[in-house]
Design a protein around this motif. Structure first.
Motif, PDB file in Angstrom:
ATOM      1  N   TYR A   1      -9.827  -6.358   9.840  1.00  0.00           N
ATOM      2  CA  TYR A   1      -8.527  -6.596   9.208  1.00  0.00           C
ATOM      3  C   TYR A   1      -8.434  -5.531   8.022  1.00  0.00           C
ATOM      4  O   TYR A   1      -9.458  -5.460   7.450  1.00  0.00           O
ATOM      5  N   THR A   2      -7.045  -5.407   7.775  1.00  0.00           N
ATOM      6  CA  THR A   2      -6.811  -4.440   6.516  1.00  0.00           C
ATOM      7  C   THR A   2      -5.880  -5.748   5.772  1.00  0.00           C
ATOM      8  O   THR A   2      -4.706  -6.095   6.419  1.00  0.00           O
TER       9      THR A   2
ATOM     10  N   THR B   1       0.820  -1.286   0.025  1.00  0.00           N
ATOM     11  CA  THR B   1       0.045   0.083   0.068  1.00  0.00           C
ATOM     12  C   THR B   1       0.820   1.320  -0.007  1.00  0.00           C
ATOM     13  O   THR B   1       2.033   1.278   0.155  1.00  0.00           O
TER      14      THR B   1
ATOM     15  N   VAL C   1      -3.006  -6.328   3.570  1.00  0.00           N
ATOM     16  CA  VAL C   1      -1.823  -5.367   3.013  1.00  0.00           C
ATOM     17  C   VAL C   1      -0.559  -6.357   2.368  1.00  0.00           C
ATOM     18  O   VAL C   1      -1.062  -7.682   2.422  1.00  0.00           O
TER      19      VAL C   1
ATOM     20  N   ARG D   1     -10.028  -2.489   4.178  1.00  0.00           N
ATOM     21  CA  ARG D   1     -10.178  -2.567   5.639  1.00  0.00           C
ATOM     22  C   ARG D   1     -11.550  -3.179   5.856  1.00  0.00           C
ATOM     23  O   ARG D   1     -12.731  -2.643   5.312  1.00  0.00           O
TER      24      ARG D   1
ATOM     25  N   TYR E   1     -12.088   1.706   2.127  1.00  0.00           N
ATOM     26  CA  TYR E   1     -10.737   1.842   1.238  1.00  0.00           C
ATOM     27  C   TYR E   1     -10.447   3.277   1.737  1.00  0.00           C
ATOM     28  O   TYR E   1     -10.901   4.122   1.571  1.00  0.00           O
ATOM     29  N   THR E   2      -8.966   3.318   2.367  1.00  0.00           N
ATOM     30  CA  THR E   2      -8.622   4.526   2.930  1.00  0.00           C
ATOM     31  C   THR E   2      -7.430   4.982   2.246  1.00  0.00           C
ATOM     32  O   THR E   2      -6.514   4.027   1.820  1.00  0.00           O
TER      33      THR E   2
ATOM     34  N   ARG F   1      -3.502  -6.189  10.561  1.00  0.00           N
ATOM     35  CA  ARG F   1      -2.798  -5.810   9.203  1.00  0.00           C
ATOM     36  C   ARG F   1      -2.167  -7.405   8.815  1.00  0.00           C
ATOM     37  O   ARG F   1      -1.378  -7.758   9.195  1.00  0.00           O
TER      38      ARG F   1
ATOM     39  N   GLY G   1      -6.014  -4.028   0.125  1.00  0.00           N
ATOM     40  CA  GLY G   1      -5.903  -2.872   0.834  1.00  0.00           C
ATOM     41  C   GLY G   1      -7.049  -2.490   1.545  1.00  0.00           C
ATOM     42  O   GLY G   1      -7.322  -1.363   2.225  1.00  0.00           O
TER      43      GLY G   1
END
Length: 157
Positions: free
Chosen positions: A104-105, A7, A107, A91, A156-157, A118, A89
């Motif tokens: 959870y994200t 990311t 990554v 979240r 998505y951030t 992550r 990516g």
């Protein structure tokens, strides 16, 4: 060399750590080594041995970060639009069959921090989540057995 996703944030974190190690940590260690060399009697100098060990660890981490950056490509999750499917990516908020919420994200490998939720894109749970959307259920095999999760939210951030 196989390239793997990372990311934008993950890349920035690695670049900041690399800059710190090269510009701050490395000079501190070099200074510590020089000071201990001046003291002499290196075989019995614990400070010198400690500084050498720290130097080795620092140089290994520098090499690890440089390799991770060289073998990665950046994906900006904030640019994903509309189809609702979970992608790299994301979240994701999940609710297990006991009503417990987990976030959870998904990554890249260099960004993993399980304590912060992550998780790597190639982990069993991430592989189950990718392509799914809010309302879907996934079954994940965990050390304590199968768990069923319902996808509650995707960001998505």
């Amino acid at each position: 060399m196989q390239r793997e996703p990372i990311t934008v944030t993950g890349k920035q974190i690695l670049e900041q750590e690399l800059k710190y190690l090269k510009e701050i940590q490395r000079p501190i260690i070099i200074n510590e080594l020089a000071n201990n060399i001046e003291l002499g009697n290196l075989p019995e100098n614990g400070g010198y041995e400690a500084a050498k060990e720290e130097q080795g660890l620092t140089e290994a981490r520098i090499a690890e970060i440089e390799s991770a950056l060289a073998s990665s490509y950046v994906i900006n999750p904030s640019e994903f639009k509309g189809d609702g499917n979970i992608k790299f990516g994301a979240r994701v908020m999940l609710e297990d069959n006991d009503g417990v919420l987990k976030i959870y994200t998904i990554v890249g490998i260099p960004e993993i921090d399980v304590r912060k939720g992550r998780i790597p894109f190639n982990s069993p749970i991430a592989r189950e989540l990718i392509g799914k959307k809010v309302g879907d259920q996934v079954i994940v095999v965990t050390p304590s057995g199968e768990k069923i999760f319902e996808i509650k939210r995707v960001e998505y951030t």
